[in-house]
Enzyme design. Structure first.
Site, PDB file in Angstrom:
ATOM      1  N   ASP A  64       0.817  -1.252   0.108  1.00  0.00           N
ATOM      2  CA  ASP A  64      -0.011  -0.011  -0.016  1.00  0.00           C
ATOM      3  C   ASP A  64       1.020   1.276   0.242  1.00  0.00           C
ATOM      4  OD1 ASP A  64      -1.679   2.071   0.414  1.00  0.00           O
ATOM      5  OD2 ASP A  64      -2.750   1.147   2.094  1.00  0.00           O
ATOM      6  N   ASN A  92       3.788   4.097 -11.911  1.00  0.00           N
ATOM      7  CA  ASN A  92       2.133   3.973 -12.729  1.00  0.00           C
ATOM      8  C   ASN A  92       1.155   4.264 -11.571  1.00  0.00           C
ATOM      9  OD1 ASN A  92       0.168   3.217 -14.830  1.00  0.00           O
ATOM     10  ND2 ASN A  92      -0.050   1.687 -13.060  1.00  0.00           N
ATOM     11  N   TYR A 158      -6.040  16.358  -8.219  1.00  0.00           N
ATOM     12  CA  TYR A 158      -5.538  15.203  -8.798  1.00  0.00           C
ATOM     13  C   TYR A 158      -4.338  15.929  -9.988  1.00  0.00           C
ATOM     14  CZ  TYR A 158      -5.059  11.360 -12.657  1.00  0.00           C
ATOM     15  OH  TYR A 158      -4.702  10.782 -13.380  1.00  0.00           O
ATOM     16  N   LYS A 162      -0.328  15.386 -10.621  1.00  0.00           N
ATOM     17  CA  LYS A 162       0.131  15.004 -12.080  1.00  0.00           C
ATOM     18  C   LYS A 162       1.332  15.937 -12.380  1.00  0.00           C
ATOM     19  CE  LYS A 162      -0.944  11.102 -11.649  1.00  0.00           C
ATOM     20  NZ  LYS A 162      -0.121   9.790 -12.193  1.00  0.00           N
ATOM     21  N   THR A 193      -9.992   2.478 -19.354  1.00  0.00           N
ATOM     22  CA  THR A 193      -9.828   1.556 -18.091  1.00  0.00           C
ATOM     23  C   THR A 193     -11.217   1.498 -17.693  1.00  0.00           C
ATOM     24  OG1 THR A 193      -9.413   3.355 -16.740  1.00  0.00           O
ATOM     25  CG2 THR A 193      -7.557   2.196 -17.592  1.00  0.00           C
TER      26      THR A 193
HETATM   27  N1  LIG Z   1      -7.101   6.107 -17.060  1.00  0.00           N
HETATM   28  C1  LIG Z   1      -6.875   7.227 -17.854  1.00  0.00           C
HETATM   29  O1  LIG Z   1      -7.681   7.796 -18.317  1.00  0.00           O
HETATM   30  C2  LIG Z   1      -5.624   8.019 -17.269  1.00  0.00           C
HETATM   31  C3  LIG Z   1      -5.182   9.087 -17.752  1.00  0.00           C
HETATM   32  C4  LIG Z   1      -4.267  10.035 -17.441  1.00  0.00           C
HETATM   33  C5  LIG Z   1      -3.312   9.439 -16.534  1.00  0.00           C
HETATM   34  N2  LIG Z   1      -3.492   8.134 -15.924  1.00  0.00           N
HETATM   35  C6  LIG Z   1      -2.510   7.733 -15.069  1.00  0.00           C
HETATM   36  O2  LIG Z   1      -2.129   6.429 -15.593  1.00  0.00           O
HETATM   37  C7  LIG Z   1      -1.875   5.628 -14.192  1.00  0.00           C
HETATM   38  C8  LIG Z   1      -2.784   4.436 -14.241  1.00  0.00           C
HETATM   39  O3  LIG Z   1      -4.081   4.768 -14.043  1.00  0.00           O
HETATM   40  P1  LIG Z   1      -5.289   3.768 -14.250  1.00  0.00           P
HETATM   41  O4  LIG Z   1      -6.375   4.557 -14.663  1.00  0.00           O
HETATM   42  O5  LIG Z   1      -4.794   2.549 -14.889  1.00  0.00           O
HETATM   43  O6  LIG Z   1      -5.745   3.711 -12.799  1.00  0.00           O
HETATM   44  P2  LIG Z   1      -6.563   2.495 -12.116  1.00  0.00           P
HETATM   45  O7  LIG Z   1      -7.111   1.750 -12.950  1.00  0.00           O
HETATM   46  O8  LIG Z   1      -7.432   3.195 -10.971  1.00  0.00           O
HETATM   47  O9  LIG Z   1      -5.385   1.690 -11.502  1.00  0.00           O
HETATM   48  C9  LIG Z   1      -4.586   2.051 -10.436  1.00  0.00           C
HETATM   49  C10 LIG Z   1      -3.685   1.277 -10.040  1.00  0.00           C
HETATM   50  O10 LIG Z   1      -2.854   1.613  -8.972  1.00  0.00           O
HETATM   51  C11 LIG Z   1      -2.990   0.937  -7.729  1.00  0.00           C
HETATM   52  N3  LIG Z   1      -3.175   1.862  -6.649  1.00  0.00           N
HETATM   53  C12 LIG Z   1      -3.982   2.917  -6.103  1.00  0.00           C
HETATM   54  N4  LIG Z   1      -3.727   3.049  -4.922  1.00  0.00           N
HETATM   55  C13 LIG Z   1      -2.727   2.370  -4.272  1.00  0.00           C
HETATM   56  C14 LIG Z   1      -2.239   2.501  -3.239  1.00  0.00           C
HETATM   57  N5  LIG Z   1      -2.521   3.053  -1.952  1.00  0.00           N
HETATM   58  N6  LIG Z   1      -1.041   1.616  -3.141  1.00  0.00           N
HETATM   59  C15 LIG Z   1      -0.747   0.803  -3.996  1.00  0.00           C
HETATM   60  N7  LIG Z   1      -1.253   0.686  -5.432  1.00  0.00           N
HETATM   61  C16 LIG Z   1      -2.456   1.585  -5.424  1.00  0.00           C
HETATM   62  C17 LIG Z   1      -4.105   0.024  -8.010  1.00  0.00           C
HETATM   63  O11 LIG Z   1      -3.936  -1.135  -7.327  1.00  0.00           O
HETATM   64  P3  LIG Z   1      -4.604  -1.775  -5.872  1.00  0.00           P
HETATM   65  O12 LIG Z   1      -6.272  -1.312  -6.088  1.00  0.00           O
HETATM   66  O13 LIG Z   1      -4.521  -3.271  -6.266  1.00  0.00           O
HETATM   67  O14 LIG Z   1      -3.889  -1.164  -4.800  1.00  0.00           O
HETATM   68  C18 LIG Z   1      -4.181  -0.264  -9.417  1.00  0.00           C
HETATM   69  O15 LIG Z   1      -3.339  -0.994  -9.836  1.00  0.00           O
HETATM   70  C19 LIG Z   1      -2.286   6.765 -13.017  1.00  0.00           C
HETATM   71  O16 LIG Z   1      -0.818   7.095 -12.640  1.00  0.00           O
HETATM   72  C20 LIG Z   1      -2.971   7.848 -13.661  1.00  0.00           C
HETATM   73  O17 LIG Z   1      -2.839   8.916 -12.925  1.00  0.00           O
HETATM   74  C21 LIG Z   1      -4.765   7.363 -16.178  1.00  0.00           C
END
Ligand SMILES: NC(=O)c1ccc[n+]([C@@H]2O[C@H](COP(=O)([O-])OP(=O)(O)OC[C@H]3O[C@@H](n4cnc5c(N)ncnc54)[C@H](OP(=O)(O)O)[C@@H]3O)[C@@H](O)[C@H]2O)c1
Length: 250
Positions: A64, A92, A158, A162, A193
């Protein structure tokens, strides 16, 4: 030029869900040994097992990132699995936040978002980059966001986290680049996602204004990470590579 990561070990934080799963799979398909991490052990073990089933190597380490003791344990475990300094670190994991007016964001949410999205990335990199630098080789890829590039009402917290990631990417390029450690970022736009698809109505106007007129897939974001992590990017330092259907250009 295809990316060959055989013999290298990569830690991808937040690889139990979303974009991180695609990144872990992409790096493993290129031959890297994977350290999969997140809080959810069931999903993490499943990701690691799927990589192993397709002929790769992966271990899940639960952590965590809101807990600094877990961050330190993750760094130690990852280096144990690598048998020395890591080759690739992908920062990530992040806490995504629902759009909320600034005055309504709870103080605990501010602390938690800063802890997971910034403090943990800072601590983990501070633990893993110096051994890479001592060895003279390594690649770090941070996940930023278009939210870190533009103002957007309801997204102040947020976006701040970033923007911090973009700033850290440049600072670390300056700090670790001379020792052979390349630090870069990928800045995705809306990406398909599960969580983001649930916000489809909120994102529809943004997506309609993109030159590509569509969101990115996790695999398209992972392809950019793979490029920056591999030798094809051997003289790229401190770059923020947008994978956003062209949003950053307009
Ligand atoms: N999706 C988008 O549209 C988008 C756009 C721009 C940037 N991003 C960036 O891309 C990256 C991935 O985003 P995503 O959309 O794939 O997010 P997501 O689907 O919410 O997945 C987030 C991941 O981070 C882990 N996580 C969250 N809180 C945590 C904690 N306290 N400790 C350890 N692990 C933690 C979660 O795992 P657990 O739940 O198992 O802890 C999960 O594997 C992020 O940096 C986000 O800011 C995403």
């Amino acid at each position: 030029m295809s990316t060959d990561l055989r013999g290298r070990t990569a830690l991808v934080t937040g690889s139990t869900d979303g974009i991180g799963v695609a990144i872990a799979r992409g790096l493993a398909a290129a031959g890297a040994r994977l350290v999969v991490s997140g809080r959810n052990a069931q999903r993490g073990e499943k990701v690691a097992a799927a990589i192993a089933e397709s002929g790769g190597a992966a271990e899940f380490v639960r952590a965590d990132l809101a807990d600094s003791a877990d961050v330190r344990r993750l760094a130690a475990e990852a280096q144990r699995i690598a048998g020395g300094p890591l080759d690739i670190l992908v920062n990530n994991a992040a806490m995504l936040l629902d759009p909320t007016p600034t005055a309504e964001v709870a103080e605990e949410t501010i602390d938690r978002a800063l802890a997971v999205n910034v403090r943990a990335v800072f601590l983990l990199t501070g633990l893993l980059a110096p051994p890479m630098a001592d060895r003279g080789r390594g690649a770090i890829v941070n996940l930023g966001s278009i939210s870190g590039l533009f103002g957007s009402s309801g997204s102040a917290l947020y976006s701040t986290t970033k923007a911090a990631i973009h700033s850290l990417t440049k600072s670390w390029a300056a700090e670790y680049g001379p020792s052979g450690v390349r630090v870069n970022a990928v800045a995705p736009g809306p990406t398909t996602t599960e969580k983001v698809q649930a916000m489809a109505d909120y994102l529809a106007p943004l997506i309609a204004g993109l030159p590509s007129r569509r969101p990115s897939t996790p695999e398209e974001v992972a392809a950019a990470v793979l490029f920056l992590a591999g030798d094809a990017a051997s003289n790229i330092h401190g770059a923020i590579l947008s994978v956003d259907g062209g949003r950053a250009a307009i």
